[in-house]
Design a protein around this motif. Structure first.
Motif, PDB file in Angstrom:
ATOM      1  N   LYS A 409      21.461  11.353   0.529  1.00 53.02           N
ATOM      2  CA  LYS A 409      20.350  11.988   0.607  1.00 53.02           C
ATOM      3  C   LYS A 409      20.016  13.016   1.054  1.00 53.02           C
ATOM      4  N   SER A 410      18.104  13.099   0.961  1.00 53.63           N
ATOM      5  CA  SER A 410      18.093  14.775   1.468  1.00 53.63           C
ATOM      6  C   SER A 410      16.181  14.688   1.535  1.00 53.63           C
ATOM      7  N   LEU A 411      15.693  15.526   2.024  1.00 58.02           N
ATOM      8  CA  LEU A 411      14.624  15.541   2.009  1.00 58.02           C
ATOM      9  C   LEU A 411      13.733  15.627   0.822  1.00 58.02           C
ATOM     10  N   ASP A 412      14.753  15.628  -0.502  1.00 63.08           N
ATOM     11  CA  ASP A 412      13.677  15.583  -1.516  1.00 63.08           C
ATOM     12  C   ASP A 412      13.671  14.138  -1.685  1.00 63.08           C
ATOM     13  N   ASP A 413      14.473  13.371  -0.708  1.00 62.01           N
ATOM     14  CA  ASP A 413      14.653  11.342  -1.312  1.00 62.01           C
ATOM     15  C   ASP A 413      13.278  11.374  -0.636  1.00 62.01           C
ATOM     16  N   VAL A 414      12.939  12.015   0.104  1.00 62.09           N
ATOM     17  CA  VAL A 414      11.881  11.697   1.237  1.00 62.09           C
ATOM     18  C   VAL A 414      10.448  12.243   0.512  1.00 62.09           C
ATOM     19  N   MET A 415      10.715  13.288  -0.322  1.00 60.21           N
ATOM     20  CA  MET A 415       8.880  13.758  -0.779  1.00 60.21           C
ATOM     21  C   MET A 415       9.573  12.749  -2.443  1.00 60.21           C
ATOM     22  N   ARG A 416       9.863  12.595  -3.019  1.00 55.21           N
ATOM     23  CA  ARG A 416      10.168  12.005  -3.990  1.00 55.21           C
ATOM     24  C   ARG A 416       9.608  10.307  -3.497  1.00 55.21           C
ATOM     25  N   ALA A 417      10.127   9.731  -2.284  1.00 49.86           N
ATOM     26  CA  ALA A 417       9.939   8.764  -1.950  1.00 49.86           C
ATOM     27  C   ALA A 417       8.017   8.818  -1.675  1.00 49.86           C
ATOM     28  N   LEU A 418       7.877   9.406  -0.856  1.00 50.00           N
ATOM     29  CA  LEU A 418       6.414   9.705  -0.261  1.00 50.00           C
ATOM     30  C   LEU A 418       5.124   9.615  -1.741  1.00 50.00           C
ATOM     31  N   TYR A 419       6.144  10.449  -3.146  1.00 47.92           N
ATOM     32  CA  TYR A 419       5.440  11.214  -4.103  1.00 47.92           C
ATOM     33  C   TYR A 419       4.843   9.093  -4.464  1.00 47.92           C
ATOM     34  N   ARG A 420       6.160   8.861  -4.671  1.00 46.84           N
ATOM     35  CA  ARG A 420       5.368   7.489  -5.621  1.00 46.84           C
ATOM     36  C   ARG A 420       4.663   5.972  -4.192  1.00 46.84           C
ATOM     37  N   LYS A 421       5.325   5.891  -3.566  1.00 45.38           N
ATOM     38  CA  LYS A 421       4.920   4.794  -2.389  1.00 45.38           C
ATOM     39  C   LYS A 421       3.153   5.365  -2.508  1.00 45.38           C
ATOM     40  N   TYR A 422       2.918   6.627  -1.800  1.00 46.41           N
ATOM     41  CA  TYR A 422       1.763   6.731  -1.502  1.00 46.41           C
ATOM     42  C   TYR A 422       0.672   7.396  -2.291  1.00 46.41           C
ATOM     43  N   TYR A 423       1.228   8.466  -3.534  1.00 50.73           N
ATOM     44  CA  TYR A 423       0.140   9.397  -4.249  1.00 50.73           C
ATOM     45  C   TYR A 423       0.357   7.530  -5.216  1.00 50.73           C
ATOM     46  N   LEU A 424       1.738   7.469  -5.410  1.00 55.31           N
ATOM     47  CA  LEU A 424       1.575   6.912  -7.128  1.00 55.31           C
ATOM     48  C   LEU A 424       0.545   5.387  -6.645  1.00 55.31           C
ATOM     49  N   GLN A 425       1.781   4.521  -5.556  1.00 54.53           N
ATOM     50  CA  GLN A 425       1.159   3.041  -5.775  1.00 54.53           C
ATOM     51  C   GLN A 425       0.363   2.594  -5.016  1.00 54.53           C
ATOM     52  N   LYS A 426       0.221   3.363  -3.154  1.00 51.23           N
ATOM     53  CA  LYS A 426      -0.637   3.315  -2.477  1.00 51.23           C
ATOM     54  C   LYS A 426      -1.992   4.217  -3.108  1.00 51.23           C
ATOM     55  N   LYS A 427      -2.154   4.915  -3.851  1.00 48.63           N
ATOM     56  CA  LYS A 427      -3.317   6.137  -3.621  1.00 48.63           C
ATOM     57  C   LYS A 427      -3.757   6.644  -2.777  1.00 48.63           C
ATOM     58  N   ARG A 428      -2.434   6.276  -1.384  1.00 51.74           N
ATOM     59  CA  ARG A 428      -3.989   7.366  -0.484  1.00 51.74           C
ATOM     60  C   ARG A 428      -2.355   8.416   0.498  1.00 51.74           C
ATOM     61  N   GLY A 429      -2.987   9.019   1.641  1.00 49.35           N
ATOM     62  CA  GLY A 429      -2.585   9.101   2.078  1.00 49.35           C
ATOM     63  C   GLY A 429      -1.710   8.599   3.029  1.00 49.35           C
ATOM     64  N   PHE A 430      -0.712   9.328   4.150  1.00 50.19           N
ATOM     65  CA  PHE A 430       0.415   8.466   4.819  1.00 50.19           C
ATOM     66  C   PHE A 430      -0.161   8.989   6.295  1.00 50.19           C
TER      67      PHE A 430
END
Ligand SMILES: [Zn+2]
Length: 616
Positions: A409-430
């Protein structure tokens, strides 16, 4: 006209309601006068009073700009052209007595003589609309669709913006709401125009004031390679089209969801070093379309345009964008590994050699950036840059995640996960905690030390992190002017319960509404003059050589020591006050060099290659 009556001020605006069209027309009768004329027609209104507001700031530039002060000749009318009374009820609110008129038409001028990405500008040969400083909105109706028609001066041919063009209406654009409008700057003039596509998505490049000797085809090809690398890393092209506004004068940029305002000195692109710096800067603003526009802390959207939107995490939103601006170029094959490491080592040197790191952490710098009113840090002696420091913290997070996950894993995975989880799914910031949890989940271990570095001024041990990738960090030193005592502090507000009675001790603040502040020692470097003198974390520094202590006062006292000398700190510890003399030592400048360790292990080499290689 100006109509003054107590009745306006005493009545709160009723429920504003608008179910008709909202349309702006922008004209430039005499561009050389730096004055835009704006007409705003609002249809389908109901209500006695209508409040119109102009934002106080531009998202992406963290300072209150007070744009309303550039507005002049404001007037309001109904559909038949009858003047409607109005009153300015706050700094940025015009209250119109509409008396249930279904249509209100506003006319006003906006003065723009400052060439900067967060300010409207109009001159004889070009115009730049920073929309927060140009367009008002009906209070409470940010979600309303809106159109903008631009009336070009004679001989001006081009309009460049991320806004959607309205089919069949020349020079007219639309936004689904005012958040989108405020996120879409507009460049007007005779700029050059280029296009490239990535995954079928068009990218437009508007260029002005870049010398003819700079190879356009190389610029466009490199931008395409950069966008390809960034979107491949994130796994998605998240917009329908993207516009680069390349303004070859001035300095500074602002990111947007499907465009970026980029100001730079066009002549610097004529050398290979200057060209690479430009590419890195453009990549920074571009990468923000992911990091901050979509991957964002809670405070950074939806925005409150009336006041500061405070967050501890600009070191993430800005600092990690600095981290990725160069990493993406390495992945794209546009920057070499050696160039990358040299830049990182220089950034560490800049940070370590400036005194601000003794007084401010990355999270404090993030929170306090609004204080300077400029969107950047204040006194450089006692503050840090969350850009610079955030990039180093990003590298440490990335390396620790790679190590902790066995290079899976890398920080890239964190960025992708934040993008998916918060931006696309929860539609909010973290939240701060959610960001940390995402990083620690990827690292499969605690990252407490790195988050402590982010929130304190503790001395960073860089070497241990770069060693994870088989790199060593060498340091050379030389004497420089000023002194050194090796003490780190934090400036904090005194809780009301601890404030002395009104007749109590003087010092800074505590009166006239300003918060009372105190300077607290966070740590004293091992073996440093501060540690030898017996200073301890938690000590409150009351005075420096008899002067009430603030970070600038302390810093001035230390740097004034051209040769070795002594300062006396008055300190409060466990309820008692004591004087502590400290022998100021020589100040040294440190130069850092990152290079390959002599015998890196196979896992270390694997991490280095996964981290800093051109993408296949
Ligand atoms: Zn930025």
């Amino acid at each position: 006209m100006l109509w003054r009556s107590l009745s306006i001020l005493s009545l709160a605006a009723g429920t504003c309601f608008a179910d008709g069209d909202m349309a702006f027309t922008v004209s430039m009768p005499q561009p050389a006068n730096h004055t835009y004329h704006v007409t705003f027609r609002c249809d389908g209104l109901r209500g006695e009073l209508q409040d119109f507001k102009m934002p106080q700031w531009s998202p992406g530039y963290y300072g209150v700009a007070d744009y309303a002060r550039n507005v002049a000749n404001f007037r309001a009318e109904d559909a038949a052209g009858h003047a409607l009374p109005w009153e300015k009820v706050t700094r940025n609110t015009w209250r119109v007595v509409a008396s249930n008129a279904p249509v209100v038409v506003l006319n006003y001028d906006v003065f723009g003589a400052i060439t900067f990405a967060a300010n409207p500008y109009l001159g004889e040969d070009r115009g730049y609309i920073s929309p927060s400083g140009m367009f008002v909105h009906l209070a409470g109706q940010l979600q309303h669709p809106v159109t903008v028609e631009i009336r070009l001066p004679p001989n001006w041919k081009q309009i460049s913006t991320g806004l959607e063009a309205v089919r069949g209406s020349p020079n007219t654009f639309e936004a689904p709401d005012f958040d989108v409008l405020y996120d879409c700057p507009i460049l007007i003039g005779n700029q050059e125009y280029f296009q490239f596509d990535v995954q079928g998505v068009p990218h437009f490049v508007a260029i002005e004031n870049v010398g003819a000797s700079v190879d356009r085809s190389k610029m466009i090809a490199d931008l395409k390679t950069m966008v390809t690398a960034a979107t491949r890393m994130m796994g998605e092209v998240p917009y329908k089209h993207y516009t680069f506004l390349m303004m070859g004068r001035g300095a500074g940029g602002i990111e947007h969801s499907n465009s970026s305002s980029n100001q730079f000195d066009g002549t610097t692109l004529e050398t290979p070093e200057g060209y690479l710096r430009w590419l890195s800067f453009i990549c920074h603003e571009y990468f923000h379309n992911f990091n901050v526009k979509r991957i964002r802390p809670l405070a950074l959207g939806p925005f409150d345009y009336d006041q500061e939107n405070l967050t501890n995490m600009l070191w993430v939103s800005e600092g990690l964008s600095v981290y990725y601006q160069d990493l993406v170029l390495v992945r794209a094959g546009l920057m070499t590994r050696d160039q990358y490491l040299a830049k990182m080592a220089a950034a560490i040197g800049n940070f370590e050699n400036a005194t601000g790191r003794h007084y401010q952490s990355a999270t404090e710098s993030s929170w306090n950036t609004w204080n300077s009113g400029s969107g950047v840090a204040g006194d450089r002696n006692t503050t840090i840059s969350y850009y610079n420091n955030g990039a180093m913290l990003g590298a440490m997070l990335d390396l620790k995640i790679r190590d902790g996950s066995g290079n899976r894993k890398s920080l890239d995975d964190v960025m992708r996960a934040l993008y998916r989880k918060y931006y696309l799914q929860k539609k909010r910031g973290f939240t701060d905690a959610e960001f940390r949890a995402e990083c620690e989940g990827a690292a499969n271990t605690s990252l407490g030390e790195i988050f402590e570095y982010a929130s304190t001024s503790r001395q960073v041990e860089y070497g241990r992190y770069f060693a994870l990738a088989g790199l060593k960090l060498d340091v050379t030193t030389e004497d420089t002017p000023g002194g050194y005592i090796g003490l780190n502090t934090r400036t904090e507000e005194i809780p009301p319960s601890e404030l002395p009675t009104p007749a109590g001790r003087g010092g800074r603040g505590g009166r006239g509404g300003a918060p009372a502040l105190r300077l607290v020692l966070t740590d004293a470097a091992a073996g440093s003059p501060a540690a030898m003198a017996g200073l301890q974390p938690g000590d409150r520094i009351l005075a420096v050589d008899g002067t009430s202590a603030t970070a600038p006062v302390l810093n001035d006292a230390i740097t004034a020591m051209a040769v070795v000398g002594r300062i006396v700190l008055r300190v409060s510890r466990d309820g008692a006050e004591i004087n502590i003399p400290v022998e100021v030592a020589r100040n040294v400048k440190r130069t850092f060099l990152l290079s390959k360790a002599d015998q890196p292990s196979a896992p270390q080499t694997a991490i280095l290659n996964a981290w800093l290689s051109k993408s296949p």
